[in-house]
Enzyme design. Sequence first.
Site, short mmCIF file in Angstrom:
data_model
loop_
_atom_site.label_atom_id
_atom_site.label_comp_id
_atom_site.label_asym_id
_atom_site.label_seq_id
_atom_site.Cartn_x
_atom_site.Cartn_y
_atom_site.Cartn_z
N HIS A 103 0.85 -1.19 0.00
CA HIS A 103 0.00 0.00 0.00
C HIS A 103 0.88 1.24 0.00
CE1 HIS A 103 0.74 -1.00 4.23
NE2 HIS A 103 0.52 0.27 4.53
N HIS A 105 0.92 5.39 1.04
CA HIS A 105 0.31 6.47 1.82
C HIS A 105 0.38 7.76 1.01
CE1 HIS A 105 0.40 4.31 5.76
NE2 HIS A 105 1.34 3.63 5.12
#
Length: 143
Positions: A103, A105
């Site tokens: 992932h 940010h």
Amino acid sequence: MTSYDPNNVFAKILRGELPSQTVYEDERTIAIMDIMPRADGHALVIPKAPSRTFLDMAPEDIAAVYRTVQTVARAAKTAFAADGITIQQFNEAAGGQVVFHTHVHVLPRKAGVPLRPHTGEMAAKEVLEAHAAKLKDALAKAG
């Protein structure tokens, strides 16, 4: 290398087993609000294909994720009147990764305002909903 755990929190979100404040979705990616935001508007871009780290990703998924990162970052800069954007991506525990599904940010930043510490404390649902609404509105206006 450790294998991918299909029961990680992001895999559960992708399967609809856990709720999220989704702000963007396409064939290969999803963008959601971080439930422990370090800045107002802190979003996460997640590939739909399972991968533990960036190093495990197929090149086409990397391209899709970073297209979405750019889309979300542009909208976040507008939505939160940010002076800049911090983009972070961590790999394995030694690299700072906490959830072991790749992932990225996306954090809107104001000049002179430090990131909030990662305390493990979740933001109020109403705050996340309001931030998601602002980001979705900016994404819709961007086309």
